[in-house]
Design a protein around this motif. Structure first.
Motif, mmCIF file in Angstrom:
data_model
loop_
_atom_site.group_PDB
_atom_site.id
_atom_site.type_symbol
_atom_site.label_atom_id
_atom_site.label_comp_id
_atom_site.label_asym_id
_atom_site.label_seq_id
_atom_site.Cartn_x
_atom_site.Cartn_y
_atom_site.Cartn_z
ATOM 1 N N THR A 42 0.851 -1.184 0.000
ATOM 2 C CA THR A 42 0.000 0.000 0.000
ATOM 3 C C THR A 42 0.889 1.237 0.000
ATOM 4 N N ARG A 81 1.007 3.579 2.236
ATOM 5 C CA ARG A 81 1.565 3.763 3.577
ATOM 6 C C ARG A 81 2.712 2.788 3.813
ATOM 7 N N GLU A 82 2.538 1.522 3.382
ATOM 8 C CA GLU A 82 3.594 0.531 3.547
ATOM 9 C C GLU A 82 4.843 0.933 2.759
ATOM 10 N N THR A 83 4.634 1.488 1.576
ATOM 11 C CA THR A 83 5.756 1.954 0.769
ATOM 12 C C THR A 83 6.492 3.088 1.477
ATOM 13 N N HIS A 139 2.699 -2.537 10.372
ATOM 14 C CA HIS A 139 2.928 -2.354 8.936
ATOM 15 C C HIS A 139 4.158 -3.128 8.482
ATOM 16 N N LYS A 199 4.207 -9.798 2.800
ATOM 17 C CA LYS A 199 3.982 -9.551 1.372
ATOM 18 C C LYS A 199 5.243 -9.760 0.536
#
Length: 194
Positions: A135, A137-139, A168, A175
């Motif tokens: 996502t 935010r994760e990036t 996160h 992932k």
């Protein structure tokens, strides 16, 4: 004799690889190309048994840039996005990072000439997963982590709690298939996600 065409940008690299290949008793270099718009024409004019091609050289020319022979694609690890289109529909293909040893290229040319497939698994997986599963935010969190920020620093920078950042990071690890943050950063960088 395995007739080989080299389509690589950079006279020094192309020349060095040509010398390595030509030194082999069963390989000859029949043509060298340094422009993407000349690759397909030269493939059909010289009809090599194998072509060693820099993906960056032909990426803008689409799948039509391929010719009648097996192709060993040399790929810059951070830029694997164009690889997916080049692999689709090809029967015999080779894919290696452009920083492999010359001996690995020689071996791959021989294997392709025999009809075998040559694959750097990490590159192919990255190509087929070029769309990031992370996502936004994760990036952001992974980019800050890659820059050396601690959990507390990431949290402070993004206005999150440290627990949320750790959550996160756990999702990012799942992932990416990574066991550590460092490995997650490496996987994401190799895939072009950060």
């Amino acid at each position: 004799m395995i007739r080989t065409l080299l389509a690589l940008d950079g006279t020094l690299i192309r020349g060095a690889l040509a010398m390595v290949l030509a030194a082999e008793h069963d390989i000859s270099v029949v043509a060298e190309v340094d422009r993407g718009d000349e690759v397909q024409q030269m493939l059909w004019a010289r009809l090599p048994d194998v072509a060693v091609v820099d993906l960056d050289l032909i990426a803008g020319h689409g799948p039509g840039a391929v010719g009648p022979c097996p192709m060993l694609l040399l790929v810059d690890r951070p830029r694997v996005r164009g690889l997916h289109d080049m692999l689709t529909g090809r029967r015999t293909v080779g894919v290696l990072a452009n920083d492999v040893s010359p001996h690995r290229v020689v071996d791959s040319v021989r294997r392709l000439a025999r009809g075998e497939t040559v694959v750097d698994v990490e590159l192919v997986l990255a190509a087929f997963n070029a769309n990031s599963p992370l996502t936004g935010r994760e990036t952001e969190i992974l980019e800050l982590t890659a820059a050396g920020a601690t959990v507390a620093e990431v949290a402070g920078s993004l206005g999150l709690s440290p627990g949320t950042v750790r959550n996160h990071l756990g999702r990012i690890s799942r992932k990416t298939g990574a066991r550590t943050r460092v490995e997650a950063v490496r996987v994401a960088r190799d895939a072009g996600w950060i």
